[in-house]
Design a protein around this motif. Structure first.
Motif, short mmCIF file in Angstrom:
data_model
loop_
_atom_site.label_atom_id
_atom_site.label_comp_id
_atom_site.label_asym_id
_atom_site.label_seq_id
_atom_site.Cartn_x
_atom_site.Cartn_y
_atom_site.Cartn_z
N ASP A 187 -13.54 -3.84 10.89
CA ASP A 187 -14.36 -5.02 11.21
C ASP A 187 -15.70 -4.62 11.84
O ASP A 187 -16.74 -5.22 11.55
CB ASP A 187 -13.60 -5.96 12.13
CG ASP A 187 -12.51 -6.75 11.40
OD1 ASP A 187 -12.61 -6.87 10.16
OD2 ASP A 187 -11.58 -7.23 12.07
N HIS A 188 -15.66 -3.64 12.73
CA HIS A 188 -16.90 -3.19 13.39
C HIS A 188 -17.85 -2.60 12.35
O HIS A 188 -19.05 -2.88 12.36
CB HIS A 188 -16.57 -2.15 14.47
CG HIS A 188 -17.66 -1.98 15.47
ND1 HIS A 188 -17.43 -2.03 16.83
CD2 HIS A 188 -18.99 -1.78 15.34
CE1 HIS A 188 -18.58 -1.85 17.47
NE2 HIS A 188 -19.54 -1.69 16.58
N ALA A 189 -17.31 -1.81 11.44
CA ALA A 189 -18.14 -1.21 10.40
C ALA A 189 -18.73 -2.29 9.48
O ALA A 189 -19.89 -2.20 9.06
CB ALA A 189 -17.32 -0.21 9.59
N ILE A 190 -17.94 -3.31 9.18
CA ILE A 190 -18.42 -4.41 8.34
C ILE A 190 -19.61 -5.10 8.99
O ILE A 190 -20.60 -5.43 8.32
CB ILE A 190 -17.29 -5.41 8.05
CG1 ILE A 190 -16.30 -4.80 7.04
CG2 ILE A 190 -17.83 -6.73 7.53
CD1 ILE A 190 -15.04 -5.63 6.85
N GLN A 191 -19.54 -5.32 10.29
CA GLN A 191 -20.65 -5.96 10.99
C GLN A 191 -21.92 -5.12 10.91
O GLN A 191 -23.02 -5.64 10.71
CB GLN A 191 -20.28 -6.23 12.45
CG GLN A 191 -19.19 -7.27 12.62
CD GLN A 191 -19.49 -8.57 11.88
OE1 GLN A 191 -20.57 -9.15 12.01
NE2 GLN A 191 -18.53 -9.04 11.09
N ASP A 192 -21.78 -3.81 11.03
CA ASP A 192 -22.96 -2.93 10.94
C ASP A 192 -23.48 -2.84 9.52
O ASP A 192 -24.69 -2.69 9.29
CB ASP A 192 -22.62 -1.54 11.48
CG ASP A 192 -22.52 -1.52 13.00
OD1 ASP A 192 -22.99 -2.49 13.65
OD2 ASP A 192 -21.96 -0.55 13.56
#
Length: 340
Positions: A107-112
């Motif tokens: 999820d964190h990678a998706i946001q970036d």
């Protein structure tokens, strides 16, 4: 995405910390070729990486913890903690905590990715079982990313030097496959494959083989009529438009005769029809690429391999290939200018 100086930033979501994701990531990033080409950002937790650094006696693996992608350092291996609490690392053990961290990393990678702070994402293997909950039905990376980026469709595209295989149907039960092998679905996947081979792999006039659904591609209707009524008409449509699309071929004979080397891509009708020959031929160098998304995502073609986790036995070849493939696609799509 705007072209920038320095090196392209590629994120790596760590997947299940009790599997081999951390090990293959560390080994791949120690390859000097990769560090010269990209700036890696690992989405994980520093404690997990430190654990494996000691467990695997990889003292030469160093990373810099950053609070956000805005602090990325182009001469370092960067790491972002995706959970506040320090996770317990238990190699080879399936835990809910590892599942939560794997999902948080993704999820964190998706946001970036959405913020265009990273040029591509490489996903290390995770375990669907410890991610699934009553609130979330997690079928796989491909479906999760397709939904996250609101794409109309995507293509699970397994790629290696001598073979590229896509599938019409992915993570669904075998009993449901025939119902999903429709003219519309085949047409969508062929269009995605053609576009990907052109845009992502820089092949100007791709040549595609389409496999049949039934044994011996139906044997002229004796063993099933999907080839006659569904698959052949779609192939004719694409040929009439000038595309190099051929088939349907009997899967066993096609791969048995190594005919995949004559084509730029192969469209299989279902998961195992395409992935069994692919992994048999290219397991150590194969890459899972999700075509059709507005972002670039690759992954090694293996799973968590709990049985060898933490034992320094994992081969990093597929992870290295996934990182290098992401870099190549960045360049092929024109998202990076090396001469800047």
């Amino acid at each position: 995405m705007n072209q920038r100086k320095n090196k392209p930033v590629i994120g790596i979501s760590i997947g299940d910390i009790n599997g081999i994701g951390a090990e293959v990531t560390m080994k791949a990033l120690l390859d000097n070729r990769i560090q010269k080409l990209i700036t890696p950002v690992i989405y994980a937790h520093g404690k997990a990486m430190t654990f494996y650094r000691k467990q695997l006696e990889m003292e030469d693996f160093n990373f810099m913890q950053i609070k956000s992608i805005d602090e990325v350092h182009h001469k370092k291996i960067n790491l972002i903690n995706v959970v506040d609490e320090s996770p317990e690392v238990l190699p080879g053990v399936e835990t809910h905590e590892a599942g939560r961290l794997a999902l948080a990393a993704l999820d964190h990678a998706i946001q970036d990715l959405k913020a265009e702070k990273i040029e591509a994402l490489v996903t290390a293997p995770l375990n669907k079982n410890n991610i699934n909950s009553e609130e979330l039905k997690f079928v796989g990376h491909t479906e999760y990313l397709t939904a996250a980026f609101e794409a109309n469709d995507s293509l699970m595209f397994l790629v290696s030097e001598d073979i590229r295989v896509g599938v019409v149907t992915g993570h669904i039960p075998l009993k449901d496959v025939a119902k999903k092998v429709t003219s519309e679905n085949i047409r969508k996947k062929l269009n995605l494959m053609l576009r990907s081979l052109t845009d992502d792999f820089a092949i100007s006039k791709p040549k595609i083989a389409v496999l049949g659904l039934n044994p011996h591609a139906g044997e002229d209707g004796l063993l099933g009529d999907e080839e006659i009524n569904i698959i052949q008409p779609v192939i004719r449509e694409f040929k009439d438009k000038g595309h190099l699309v051929f088939g349907p071929y009997s899967a066993d004979g096609f791969f048995g005769m190594m005919h995949q080397k004559k084509f730029d891509g192969v469209l299989a009708m279902y998961h195992d029809q395409g992935l069994i020959p692919f992994k048999s031929l290219a397991f150590e160098t194969g890459v899972n690429f999700t075509a059709g998304l507005p972002i670039i995502r690759t992954s090694p073609d293996h799973g968590t391999a709990y049985n060898i986790a933490g034992k320094n036995m994992a081969d990093e070849g597929s992870m290295r290939a996934a990182i290098l493939q992401a870099y190549d696609i960045i360049r092929n799509k024109g998202n990076w200018d090396e001469e800047e």
